[in-house]
Design an enzyme around this catalytic site. Structure first.
Site, PDB file in Angstrom:
ATOM      1  CG  PHE A 130     104.389  63.072  90.140  1.00 12.56           C
ATOM      2  CD1 PHE A 130     104.903  61.843  90.235  1.00 12.56           C
ATOM      3  CD2 PHE A 130     103.203  63.153  90.610  1.00 12.56           C
ATOM      4  CE1 PHE A 130     104.078  60.782  90.808  1.00 12.56           C
ATOM      5  CE2 PHE A 130     102.642  62.006  91.145  1.00 12.56           C
ATOM      6  CZ  PHE A 130     102.946  60.865  91.022  1.00 12.56           C
ATOM      7  CB  THR A 189     101.981  62.715  95.005  1.00 14.65           C
ATOM      8  OG1 THR A 189     101.623  61.917  96.250  1.00 14.65           O
ATOM      9  CG2 THR A 189     103.401  62.291  94.566  1.00 14.65           C
TER      10      THR A 189
END
Length: 665
Positions: A545, A543
């Site tokens: 960010f 992921t």
């Protein structure tokens, strides 16, 4: 007409252009923008624009048919934003996506009165303090204000509570005294809307001006008055609807809220509403202030007094502080519905900007306490792990309940930074945060963090796979474990705010029939057991960010480019940026997107991601988000500025979201 000058126009060419326009009896006003310089020329209505367009140094000519030239949409298609610096250096921006509240008493009566009301309105969410030092009253026997002393008191109260101040200018001869007192924004009252000599004097000092609509003025007459300010040199004009005189006597005036959407189509200037003077009745002010925001106003200016029954001016229409506090809470709740954000004062200094994993020694010394970094969810969320990784032990994780609240917390100053997920290698984009980047114009990307995501199935102690009936997780968590869940089709899949919140819910329910998909670290935090580990579809599950920060502090000189700001932020962190992000919308014509993407090709800028999202409130219109790599040769202000300028030529709107350091995997 509006004359757009070529970027490389010489002094001789500019002089020749000015001479030609003067010979044709044109009145001109030159305006230097960040990327382009334009000349607003007012004169002969029937002149062929091609006579000017063929002159050396002229890029193009835009004819304007409206009698008000510089105030028209033809002159400037994009909405203007007026910036008013606060005593702490924060830029209070009126216009764009923000809702601004200006509040204070009708008249400055005493130092004690102003200090008391400034404290209360600042606590409730006002960002600008209003108060009348000079009062134009119908009766010569009414309180006329404290004059120059009132200006000093107003400014002192604003400085103490971090609020820029606005007060009315009733005559040109008072301007020097107001300047000496440091008034931040000048108000032109309804009675003076057509005091053209005063408007010309105010325009020359080039301070922000709130121009109220005259008692019986048409919208065109109002805009013509704005034209006096703009043509005299004022670059920051705010229009204020305050009610007009009609045959209706139930209220002091008739608030013409239809003027707000009408003005939106006619002018680029910001629009606020004064319901206090329109209604004249205290309990009617808040509903109409609320309605003003729903109608599309950029803000409100209302009267607030700690003891209105003893006010020397307009007590019956002044709100009690408690009423203003409730009004601001109601507007906070309304803002997301109308696609806006409420502007708030930050209560701290601008945070030390960082974009690498660790801060420099100088940064550590500069930080007086731990940085606050907002994330969505509970303790143990992946975003919290990203905070720990990026900031080490120099930041305190601040949990909030939604992605939007991360942005709002950073904007308000409750958090120095925010950690927001933007995409996952398996489940794709987090669309909500692309929308938040569009909505929060005062937020920039300052860094990018990539975290490997390893999911586990968590349950209460003693639970087994055969016991599970419901599984909780964030939608992204569920999507990233689709293969594992496909083997358990009888399970009820329930969305939660975050994976850590899912673990907390399972812990609180304390039933073997419930499980959560979350990081294994949550087992320790919420006294759960790990039923199965590594249940994500692919071990290469990452992921990305964004680290976001507020960019609304005065940290630049007039005329600096957005790219300069972004690079300076990175330089202060002691890192070299390697990524850049843009947001743009295309023109409604064939080949527009093709030409926009051609800008990246021509500048040999490697696009790594292109995403589109619908524009709120505009059917079939989309914002495009473009991430790109910056090579060592491209990591400079001029390069990014040139790309931004080229993209602005092809796109309908364009915004630089950030120049930052991005971790790679």
């Amino acid at each position: 007409m509006v004359i757009v000058l070529k970027s490389g126009i010489s002094a001789e060419e500019k002089k020749a252009l000015a001479k030609f326009l003067g010979s044709q009896n044109f009145k001109t006003n030159e305006i230097a923008g960040e990327e382009k310089t334009i000349i607003a020329a007012v004169g002969r209505l029937k002149m062929d624009p091609r006579e000017v367009e063929v002159l050396p140094g002229v890029e193009r000519v835009i004819p304007i048919s409206k009698p008000y030239k510089m105030a028209s949409r033809e002159f400037k298609p994009q909405n203007s934003v007026v910036e008013i610096p606060s005593p702490s250096g924060q830029l209070i921006r009126v216009g764009g996506q923000r809702i601004v509240a200006m509040a204070g008493p009708c008249a400055v009566e005493s130092r004690e009165q102003m200090m008391a009301v400034a404290k209360r309105v600042a606590e409730s969410g006002a960002t600008i303090l209003r108060g009348g030092a000079y009062k134009p009253r119908t009766s010569p026997y009414s309180f006329q204000g404290l004059g120059e002393e009132g200006c000093k008191i107003l400014k002192e109260a604003g400085d103490k509570y971090g609020l820029p101040v606005v007060t009315e200018c009733v005559a040109a001869e008072y301007i020097p005294a107001m300047q000496k007192a440091g008034i931040d924004c000048y108000q032109v009252g309804a009675r003076n809307m057509q005091n053209f000599e005063m408007l010309k004097r105010l325009g020359k000092i080039n301070k922000p001006v709130i121009l109220k609509r005259g008692l019986s003025a048409t919208i065109e007459e109002w805009l013509m008055s704005a034209e006096y300010l703009l043509s005299s040199g004022c670059e920051n004009v705010i229009l204020c609807e305050r009610g007009i005189r009609t045959y209706e006597r139930a209220t002091r005036n008739t608030l013409d809220l239809s003027a707000v959407p009408i003005l939106r189509s006619l002018t680029h200037l910001p629009i606020i509403v004064d319901p206090s003077h329109a209604l004249g009745i205290r309990d009617k002010v808040s509903p109409m202030a609320f309605a003003s925001i729903a109608a599309g106003a950029d803000g409100i200016i209302v009267e607030v007094h700690c003891n209105p029954d003893k006010a020397l001016s307009d007590g019956p229409q002044s709100l009690y502080p408690e009423q203003f506090d409730k009004l601001m809470r109601d507007i906070d709740a309304l803002a997301p519905i109308v696609g806006r954000e409420v502007a708030h004062l930050r209560r701290d200094e601008a945070p030390v900007k960082i974009s690498s994993g660790k801060k420099s020694a100088a940064s550590k010394k500069a930080a007086r306490q731990k940085l606050a970094v907002a994330f969505c969810g509970k303790r143990g969320a992946y975003a919290e792990q990203a905070i720990t990784r990026h900031f080490d032990d120099e930041a305190e994780a601040l949990p909030v309940d939604s992605f939007r609240e991360i942005f709002q917390s950073v904007l308000d100053g409750r958090a120095d930074y925010g950690m927001v997920p933007i995409e996952n290698s398996l489940a794709g984009s987090v669309y909500e945060n692309y929308d938040n980047l569009a909505g929060f114009e005062d937020i920039s990307i300052v860094s990018s963090v990539t975290l490997r995501i390893q999911h586990a199935l968590l349950g209460v102690k003693g639970a087994a796979l055969s016991d599970i009936k419901s599984v909780y997780s964030h939608p992204q968590g569920l999507a990233q474990c689709s293969k594992f869940l496909a083997a358990h089709t009888d399970w009820n899949k329930i969305d939660s705010v975050s994976t850590a919140t899912a673990a907390k819910i399972v812990s609180e329910k304390n039933s073997k029939s419930n499980a959560a998909i979350a990081s294994a670290v949550n087992a320790k935090y919420y006294k759960l057991s790990v039923i199965e580990e590594s249940i994500e579809d692919d071990p290469k599950n990452y992921t990305r960010f964004f680290v976001i920060a507020a960019n609304h502090f005065v940290a630049r000189k007039k005329g600096d480019k957005a790219a300069s700001l972004a690079f300076r932020a990175q330089k202060s962190a002691g890192v070299k940026p390697n990524a850049v992000s843009f947001m743009f919308s295309t023109k409604n014509e064939p080949g527009s997107l093709y030409r926009c993407l051609g800008v990246f090709d021509k500048n040999k800028l490697n696009l790594t991601r292109l995403e589109s999202r619908p524009v709120h409130g505009e059917t079939w219109k989309y914002n495009f988000y473009a991430d790109a790599e910056l090579s060592p040769d491209e990591r400079n202000v001029d390069y990014v500025s040139d790309v931004l300028a080229a993209l602005a030529k092809e796109a309908q709107d364009v915004r630089l979201l950030g120049v930052y350091n991005a971790e790679t995997r």
